[in-house]
Design a protein around this motif. Sequence first.
Motif, PDB file in Angstrom:
ATOM      1  N   CYS A  49       0.843  -1.189   0.000  1.00 15.61           N
ATOM      2  CA  CYS A  49       0.000   0.000   0.000  1.00 15.61           C
ATOM      3  C   CYS A  49       0.885   1.248   0.000  1.00 15.61           C
ATOM      4  N   PRO A  50       0.355   2.409  -0.390  1.00 15.50           N
ATOM      5  CA  PRO A  50       1.210   3.611  -0.483  1.00 15.50           C
ATOM      6  C   PRO A  50       1.919   3.958   0.817  1.00 15.50           C
ATOM      7  N   LEU A  51       1.213   3.864   1.961  1.00 19.90           N
ATOM      8  CA  LEU A  51       1.841   4.216   3.225  1.00 19.90           C
ATOM      9  C   LEU A  51       2.978   3.257   3.558  1.00 19.90           C
ATOM     10  N   THR A  52       2.703   1.958   3.461  1.00 18.06           N
ATOM     11  CA  THR A  52       3.743   0.967   3.739  1.00 18.06           C
ATOM     12  C   THR A  52       4.887   1.078   2.745  1.00 18.06           C
ATOM     13  N   ARG A  53       4.539   1.372   1.483  1.00 17.02           N
ATOM     14  CA  ARG A  53       5.586   1.504   0.484  1.00 17.02           C
ATOM     15  C   ARG A  53       6.514   2.673   0.800  1.00 17.02           C
ATOM     16  N   GLY A  54       5.941   3.772   1.299  1.00 16.09           N
ATOM     17  CA  GLY A  54       6.779   4.911   1.666  1.00 16.09           C
ATOM     18  C   GLY A  54       7.692   4.605   2.843  1.00 16.09           C
ATOM     19  N   VAL A  55       7.157   3.913   3.853  1.00 12.16           N
ATOM     20  CA  VAL A  55       7.975   3.550   5.005  1.00 12.16           C
ATOM     21  C   VAL A  55       9.092   2.594   4.589  1.00 12.16           C
ATOM     22  N   CYS A  56       8.751   1.591   3.769  1.00  9.52           N
ATOM     23  CA  CYS A  56       9.768   0.618   3.335  1.00  9.52           C
ATOM     24  C   CYS A  56      10.814   1.284   2.441  1.00  9.52           C
ATOM     25  N   ALA A  57      10.380   2.265   1.631  1.00 11.77           N
ATOM     26  CA  ALA A  57      11.351   2.965   0.793  1.00 11.77           C
ATOM     27  C   ALA A  57      12.346   3.745   1.644  1.00 11.77           C
ATOM     28  N   SER A  58      11.855   4.352   2.723  1.00  9.24           N
ATOM     29  CA  SER A  58      12.759   5.089   3.619  1.00  9.24           C
ATOM     30  C   SER A  58      13.749   4.144   4.299  1.00  9.24           C
ATOM     31  N   ILE A  59      13.235   2.996   4.751  1.00  9.95           N
ATOM     32  CA  ILE A  59      14.132   2.009   5.369  1.00  9.95           C
ATOM     33  C   ILE A  59      15.158   1.516   4.362  1.00  9.95           C
ATOM     34  N   GLY A  60      14.715   1.255   3.132  1.00  2.18           N
ATOM     35  CA  GLY A  60      15.649   0.810   2.102  1.00  2.18           C
ATOM     36  C   GLY A  60      16.704   1.851   1.785  1.00  2.18           C
ATOM     37  N   TRP A  61      16.315   3.153   1.814  1.00  2.00           N
ATOM     38  CA  TRP A  61      17.294   4.204   1.543  1.00  2.00           C
ATOM     39  C   TRP A  61      18.377   4.243   2.618  1.00  2.00           C
ATOM     40  N   VAL A  62      17.975   4.129   3.875  1.00  2.00           N
ATOM     41  CA  VAL A  62      18.954   4.116   4.961  1.00  2.00           C
ATOM     42  C   VAL A  62      19.850   2.883   4.861  1.00  2.00           C
TER      43      VAL A  62
END
Length: 599
Positions: free
Chosen positions: A219-232
């Motif tokens: 979902c968009p919210l989970t995708r945004g959180v996972c993208a931030s974790i992946g960036w770090v």
Amino acid sequence: MGVEAGAQAARARALAVLRIRSRALAVAVLPAAVAVILLAGGSTDHLVGPFWHAARWAMTPLAVLVLLAAGAIALVVARARPAVSPTIPIAEESAPDLYRMVRDLADRLDVPAPSAIALTPDCDSWLEDRTHPAHGPPPAADRDEIAGMRSAHRRTAAAPVLVIGSPFLWWMRVGELRAVLAPVIAGTGPSAHPDIAAARRFVRGLDAAVAVGSTPGRCPLTRGVCASIGWVARLLLRSCREHAAQMERGVAAAASERAQAVDYGLRIVAQEQVGLAYAGWDRLLTRVALPAWRMGRWPSRLDAGVVAALTELSRRDRLAEGFASRLGERPACDLLEEPGAVDGAASLLAARLFHGGPAESGPDWAPVDWDEYPEEVVDRKWRTDAARLHRVLDTLGVSHTPDPGTPPADGPTLSRILNHLSSPPPIAPAAADGETSPVGPPAPDDVTGDAGGSTMAEGEAEAEEPEPENERTATLAAGLTAELAREEATAATPAERTNPDAAFWDEATLPLFPLQPPRTARELLADHVTAMVCCAAMDTAGAIPGLDWLDGPSLLIKGERATDLAPRVLRLVEDGDPAPLRAWLLETGIRPEKPVRLV
């Protein structure tokens, strides 16, 4: 850990990786530390005033958010399932001699023995850490006899798993396998060091966190959180990439140095067998196994086929002479209790990795023995390709005979294909009286001048621009490509796949290692014309399908391989010249006008 120079260098690099982890933790805790100081200063009347009051209100929520984000990232890094190579686990009960040999090697090298052994359908061997909870079986449900509660499950340090290439077991002798595995097993010594083990766990966790961040379908919210974790996680991976690579090089150097005292002379000879096994394995997969996989059949004895392929190579190539004499010694596959069952499991796994087949056998995905390969694979492949070729010709409206007044044959014939591909392209209408013909460069087929009349510019143009292909060839090749794409699109999806929760790799990405790029339209047409020629040879000249261990499907005419067919077919497909192929058909007694049997 030993005193090898490589081991000391590996430990130094591991400490560098752990320092990066500590710095990341310090950055995450820094806002909380500042907030604690501000709150403590306010409670003791040291940091008072509007500025400090505003700073406390701003820093406290920021510290909470940073701590929550850091905790989420740490949780994902710790809990994400690291990637694991697809392998066939080998229990000690099914290979006691192999386990005994590995433990004896570990004792001679004075290193911990691997915790388990697994096989992979590849010509390589390595150690793989599978201590993550997601990689092991669920803990036993032990209960406390007094409190009646389950005891807390603690992860115990375990040695890595030894992964052995399955072709090595069948081609190598026992002594050669021991010599090849010695430097691999020696790597368990540096791997047992706490600093190196911790650095490896941190790097694998970051890699798994990056994979979690790039997982689609959220979902968009989970995708945004996972993208931030992946960036770090990617940022941390880039920071420790060089140190991790140097650490692994140091571990490999230390293992190689420690293993020099064990079978060093035999290892030099065994390395030659490693290269030979790799060449035979690659040839077997691309020339023999791949046609079977495309037909919905998977050879169930690929490792045994490696021995046959390399034996055939030693017979043909004088550079490989002497290798076949080793076959009298004890093969390493004798260390297994049931080598046939292990070979079958490794063959199925190879089909999944290199072709993307289902996880289990079924009506459309059945095993095939080498004795049945010519009839089950070669014959069916040729007749299926020939039938597809005639279907495309029917779609294009190609007549069965060059003369419309001639009655057609009772079935599909090779003459139909020869006449279609060798017919000259339509000639442009001549210019009317009083009109001039358009000025332009002559067509490639019309250039008949001698070499002295060619200019340098024309030669450069011919070298840079591809020769225009025959119109009928291009149309037929495009039709075959479209027909094959439709068949693949409408084919049933591989049913009965394993549970994704139990798999250690992404099922949607299979095949992980495609063997060959997709065939071009011209190669596809040449394969189909060759198949039609082979069908005509079998039905009109008594030829039979055969299996060549190095070249795959082959046509046997009077017991001899037809090795001169491919260039004649290419001459027809590329140049539209049927004369060489017709001469070959006449010489071998093949009648192209006779109908053939298709599937």
